[in-house]
Design a protein around this motif. Structure first.
Motif, PDB file in Angstrom:
ATOM      1  N   ARG A  45      -4.181 -10.598 -12.634  1.00 35.69           N
ATOM      2  CA  ARG A  45      -5.484  -9.907 -12.653  1.00 35.69           C
ATOM      3  C   ARG A  45      -6.297 -10.271 -11.408  1.00 35.69           C
ATOM      4  N   ARG A  46      -6.337 -11.557 -11.099  1.00 30.93           N
ATOM      5  CA  ARG A  46      -7.093 -12.000  -9.928  1.00 30.93           C
ATOM      6  C   ARG A  46      -6.440 -11.542  -8.628  1.00 30.93           C
ATOM      7  N   ALA A  47      -5.116 -11.548  -8.585  1.00 31.75           N
ATOM      8  CA  ALA A  47      -4.425 -11.105  -7.373  1.00 31.75           C
ATOM      9  C   ALA A  47      -4.714  -9.631  -7.086  1.00 31.75           C
ATOM     10  N   ARG A  48      -4.803  -8.824  -8.132  1.00 30.88           N
ATOM     11  CA  ARG A  48      -5.151  -7.410  -7.953  1.00 30.88           C
ATOM     12  C   ARG A  48      -6.557  -7.293  -7.361  1.00 30.88           C
ATOM     13  N   ALA A  49      -7.482  -8.062  -7.921  1.00 30.49           N
ATOM     14  CA  ALA A  49      -8.861  -8.019  -7.427  1.00 30.49           C
ATOM     15  C   ALA A  49      -8.942  -8.544  -5.996  1.00 30.49           C
ATOM     16  N   ALA A  50      -8.196  -9.613  -5.707  1.00 32.01           N
ATOM     17  CA  ALA A  50      -8.211 -10.203  -4.367  1.00 32.01           C
ATOM     18  C   ALA A  50      -7.645  -9.242  -3.333  1.00 32.01           C
ATOM     19  N   ALA A  51      -6.606  -8.497  -3.702  1.00 34.87           N
ATOM     20  CA  ALA A  51      -6.025  -7.532  -2.767  1.00 34.87           C
ATOM     21  C   ALA A  51      -7.038  -6.457  -2.403  1.00 34.87           C
ATOM     22  N   MET A  52      -7.736  -5.930  -3.397  1.00 33.45           N
ATOM     23  CA  MET A  52      -8.716  -4.884  -3.108  1.00 33.45           C
ATOM     24  C   MET A  52      -9.893  -5.430  -2.301  1.00 33.45           C
ATOM     25  N   LEU A  53     -10.309  -6.667  -2.592  1.00 40.08           N
ATOM     26  CA  LEU A  53     -11.379  -7.273  -1.805  1.00 40.08           C
ATOM     27  C   LEU A  53     -10.951  -7.414  -0.350  1.00 40.08           C
ATOM     28  N   MET A  54      -9.754  -7.938  -0.126  1.00 42.84           N
ATOM     29  CA  MET A  54      -9.268  -8.128   1.238  1.00 42.84           C
ATOM     30  C   MET A  54      -9.172  -6.794   1.981  1.00 42.84           C
ATOM     31  N   LEU A  55      -8.622  -5.784   1.324  1.00 39.51           N
ATOM     32  CA  LEU A  55      -8.403  -4.505   1.994  1.00 39.51           C
ATOM     33  C   LEU A  55      -9.702  -3.737   2.233  1.00 39.51           C
ATOM     34  N   ALA A  56     -10.811  -4.185   1.631  1.00 44.31           N
ATOM     35  CA  ALA A  56     -12.107  -3.553   1.887  1.00 44.31           C
ATOM     36  C   ALA A  56     -12.839  -4.184   3.064  1.00 44.31           C
ATOM     37  N   LEU A  57     -12.362  -5.319   3.553  1.00 46.13           N
ATOM     38  CA  LEU A  57     -13.060  -6.022   4.626  1.00 46.13           C
ATOM     39  C   LEU A  57     -12.756  -5.369   5.978  1.00 46.13           C
ATOM     40  N   PRO A  58     -13.679  -5.471   6.930  1.00 42.75           N
ATOM     41  CA  PRO A  58     -13.454  -4.863   8.250  1.00 42.75           C
ATOM     42  C   PRO A  58     -12.440  -5.649   9.061  1.00 42.75           C
ATOM     43  N   GLY A  59     -11.488  -4.943   9.667  1.00 41.25           N
ATOM     44  CA  GLY A  59     -10.478  -5.592  10.480  1.00 41.25           C
ATOM     45  C   GLY A  59      -9.090  -5.321   9.963  1.00 41.25           C
ATOM     46  N   GLY A  60      -8.138  -6.130  10.390  1.00 40.57           N
ATOM     47  CA  GLY A  60      -6.751  -5.974   9.984  1.00 40.57           C
ATOM     48  C   GLY A  60      -6.427  -6.799   8.756  1.00 40.57           C
ATOM     49  N   ALA A  61      -5.338  -6.429   8.074  1.00 42.45           N
ATOM     50  CA  ALA A  61      -4.897  -7.164   6.887  1.00 42.45           C
ATOM     51  C   ALA A  61      -3.387  -7.273   6.909  1.00 42.45           C
ATOM     52  N   TYR A  62      -2.885  -8.396   6.397  1.00 44.95           N
ATOM     53  CA  TYR A  62      -1.445  -8.640   6.321  1.00 44.95           C
ATOM     54  C   TYR A  62      -1.029  -8.778   4.863  1.00 44.95           C
ATOM     55  N   VAL A  63       0.082  -8.149   4.527  1.00 45.35           N
ATOM     56  CA  VAL A  63       0.669  -8.217   3.188  1.00 45.35           C
ATOM     57  C   VAL A  63       2.044  -8.851   3.320  1.00 45.35           C
ATOM     58  N   TYR A  64       2.286  -9.912   2.571  1.00 40.87           N
ATOM     59  CA  TYR A  64       3.586 -10.578   2.597  1.00 40.87           C
ATOM     60  C   TYR A  64       4.523  -9.927   1.592  1.00 40.87           C
ATOM     61  N   GLN A  65       5.768  -9.736   1.973  1.00 43.19           N
ATOM     62  CA  GLN A  65       6.720  -9.023   1.129  1.00 43.19           C
ATOM     63  C   GLN A  65       6.710  -9.558  -0.303  1.00 43.19           C
ATOM     64  N   GLY A  66       6.663  -8.647  -1.268  1.00 45.33           N
ATOM     65  CA  GLY A  66       6.611  -9.008  -2.669  1.00 45.33           C
ATOM     66  C   GLY A  66       5.210  -9.162  -3.211  1.00 45.33           C
ATOM     67  N   GLU A  67       4.233  -9.305  -2.321  1.00 43.93           N
ATOM     68  CA  GLU A  67       2.833  -9.365  -2.745  1.00 43.93           C
ATOM     69  C   GLU A  67       2.450  -8.064  -3.437  1.00 43.93           C
ATOM     70  N   GLU A  68       2.986  -6.940  -2.907  1.00 45.13           N
ATOM     71  CA  GLU A  68       2.677  -5.626  -3.478  1.00 45.13           C
ATOM     72  C   GLU A  68       3.381  -5.405  -4.818  1.00 45.13           C
ATOM     73  N   LEU A  69       4.293  -6.301  -5.176  1.00 42.83           N
ATOM     74  CA  LEU A  69       4.962  -6.218  -6.480  1.00 42.83           C
ATOM     75  C   LEU A  69       4.372  -7.197  -7.493  1.00 42.83           C
ATOM     76  N   GLY A  70       3.464  -8.042  -7.043  1.00 43.54           N
ATOM     77  CA  GLY A  70       2.878  -9.038  -7.934  1.00 43.54           C
ATOM     78  C   GLY A  70       3.861 -10.139  -8.303  1.00 43.54           C
ATOM     79  N   LEU A  71       4.727 -10.510  -7.374  1.00 44.06           N
ATOM     80  CA  LEU A  71       5.702 -11.559  -7.667  1.00 44.06           C
ATOM     81  C   LEU A  71       5.003 -12.914  -7.765  1.00 44.06           C
ATOM     82  N   PRO A  72       5.366 -13.720  -8.752  1.00 36.25           N
ATOM     83  CA  PRO A  72       4.874 -15.096  -8.801  1.00 36.25           C
ATOM     84  C   PRO A  72       5.756 -16.010  -7.953  1.00 36.25           C
ATOM     85  N   ASN A  73       5.259 -17.205  -7.693  1.00 36.40           N
ATOM     86  CA  ASN A  73       6.108 -18.229  -7.104  1.00 36.40           C
ATOM     87  C   ASN A  73       7.225 -18.581  -8.087  1.00 36.40           C
TER      88      ASN A  73
END
Length: 533
Positions: free
Chosen positions: A353-381
């Motif tokens: 739940r928090r990771a979903r919210a954090a992704a949207m917060l990050m992608l709303a900020l001005p500038g560039g953003a990096y996504v690490y593979q599997g982040e978009e799938l919600g993979l846990p450690n």
């Protein structure tokens, strides 16, 4: 940008290891995801003592990954899909199997071969003590003693990371000249840019004085200034030289700095007009899931970058970090060290739940953003990997005290109900084992689910790209309740992130995307919404 860790992305030849043919086959997936480009972790020949960050040939491709022709095909096909490509350069050190280091070992003290590295006599009556008190980022001393040809103990060499990663001396002209040609080699092949690994490590203070670790023998470069082996001012001469090379090419050739330094002001030095173009924002990555610290680091970043006209870069995780789903489900949500939160049980539902919210917060900020593979799938450690499969030098050099970073490098799940989940052909065991619980997190499982993490990333990236006026807009905070981050991106978008303990009213705007559904017109805790008038 999307970070590809090639060993764990997709296996094209069926040997259990990710490779460039596998990456080529998945390029349409990345284009559909909506990213603008790829950052590919090291693909060079390497003994893999540190996951490829110990390079034995800076002008080649590791046979595990393929050939130079495969790399050319990745660059060509990525460009045809509208994707730019930057690759990882690891210039602070080489592998101990690099021809230069092998030549240095075979040579004598004071030779030109040894001058490319930091070979020094030891202290003590017979040189039995290291030349200074520097320590390795992976634990233990930063010096290893060599054995001379006659079997007697010889000089010591410096390695700020693993002993298999001897540091280069960047005051040496032969090193500078050779890397000029490394840059040209890859730029000529069509690489769009270079991510500079461990950029602040590349210069050391003359005479290599002792460091003051403050009594804590940890490699905490982010915590202290005036460090003799990190963020030394002469490092900027190297980057000015490289920028001048990049400027000789038509179009864009960009540099991205991995620069963990003590303040936004120090980071800004790497981003002067004649140096790096952008840099990873580690204070943002490593901070806790708390509104106050997040707002503080956003403000500090924007205020320090604005005077030099450089866009901020935001990132939540990488191949070196705890995956957000696990991290945000723990009591300790910061990530200053890989050991933060170790031993805490993670509530993965809360973390997701928090990771979903954090992704949207990050992608709303001005500038560039990096996504690490599997982040978009919600993979846990994967924190329960068997000891015998762990390969991170952190684990090996700490005698198992630190589990290391292998848990965030487990191969991606693409399809199917059981490992290897389409990463490799059925019946092939990947180089790190995947948990059976990932059956619900495969790309295939999430493709048709509009509530999935994958669907959220695709829609957020689509809106981020398509929202008129967003790129040119700055950030302006609105008054908000405690625990809530509420800001405008000009008139293009309003973002509300609720990090408080209870639901909050949503302004009378149109909700264009939310990380979880609103409840009775209220934004639930640990949720982010994007709004339009």
């Amino acid at each position: 940008m999307y970070q590809v860790y090639p060993r764990s992305f997709a296996d094209g030849n069926g040997d259990g290891e990710g490779d460039l043919p596998g990456l080529r086959a998945k390029l349409p997936y990345l284009a559909d995801l909506g990213v603008d480009g790829l950052w590919i972790s090291p693909w060079f020949p390497s003994p893999m003592a540190d996951g490829g960050y110990d390079v034995s040939d800076f002008r080649g491709i590791h046979p595990m990954f393929g050939t130079l022709e495969d790399a050319d095909a990745v660059l060509r096909e990525a460009r045809a899909l509208g994707l730019r490509v930057i690759i990882d350069l690891v210039p602070n050190h080489t592998s101990d199997q690099h021809p230069w280091f092998l030549a240095a070992l075979a040579s004598v003290p004071g030779s030109p071969e040894r001058a490319r590295y930091f070979f020094r006599d030891g202290q003590g009556e017979s040189g039995e003590q290291p030349p200074n008190n520097w320590i390795s980022a992976f634990g233990g001393p930063a010096w290893t003693r060599v054995t001379d040809a006659d079997g007697s103990p010889g000089q010591w060499y410096l390695h700020l990371f693993a002993p298999e990663q001897p540091d280069l001396d960047w005051s040496n002209e032969a090193v500078l000249d050779d890397f000029d040609e490394v840059l040209r080699f890859w730029f000529d092949r069509g690489v769009d840019g270079l991510r500079i690994d461990a950029a602040p490590a590349m210069s050391k203070k003359a005479a290599l004085p002792d460091a003051d670790y403050g009594g804590v023998l940890q490699f905490r470069t982010v915590d202290w200034d005036d460090n003799p082996h990190w963020d030394v001012d002469t490092v900027h001469d190297i980057f000015r030289r490289w920028r001048a090379i990049a400027e000789t090419y038509d179009g864009d050739r960009v540099f991205v700095a991995e620069a963990v330094v003590s303040s936004p002001e120090r980071l800004a030095h790497y981003l002067r007009p004649d140096e790096m173009h952008t840099a990873f924002n580690f204070p943002y990555l490593k901070g806790p899931w708390e509104a106050g610290p997040l707002r503080e680091v956003i403000d500090d970043t924007l205020s320090s970058f604005a005077p030099i006209g450089v866009p901020s870069t935001w990132v939540l995780t990488s191949h070196d970090e705890i995956r957000p789903v696990t991290r945000y489900g723990r009591t300790t949500t910061s990530s200053h060290f890989i050991s933060d939160g170790a031993g805490e049980v993670s509530d993965l539902a809360l973390g997701t739940r928090r990771a979903r919210a954090a992704a949207m917060l990050m992608l709303a900020l001005p500038g560039g953003a990096y996504v690490y593979q599997g982040e978009e799938l919600g993979l846990p450690n994967v924190d329960d990997l068997p000891d015998e499969v762990l390969q991170d030098p952190m684990f090996l050099r700490s005698a198992g005290e630190m589990r290391g970073r292998d848990g965030c490098r487990v191969p991606l799940p693409w399809s199917g109900q059981a490992p290897p989940f389409g990463f490799s052909p059925d019946g092939v065991t990947p180089w790190l084992p995947q948990p059976a619980s990932w059956r619900d997190l495969t790309v295939e499982a999430q493709e048709g689910d509009p509530s999935s993490m994958l669907a959220l990333y695709r829609e957020a990236l689509r809106l981020r790209r398509a929202t008129e006026g967003l790129y040119a807009a700055g950030l302006a905070w609105r008054d908000s309740p405690e625990g809530v981050l509420d800001f405008d991106r000009g008139e293009a978008l309003r973002c509300v992130a609720n990090l408080s303990g209870g639901p909050v009213p949503v302004p009378a705007y149109r909700v264009v995307l939310s990380s979880i559904p609103l409840e009775g017109g209220l934004l639930p805790p640990d949720a982010t919404a994007w709004l339009r008038p």
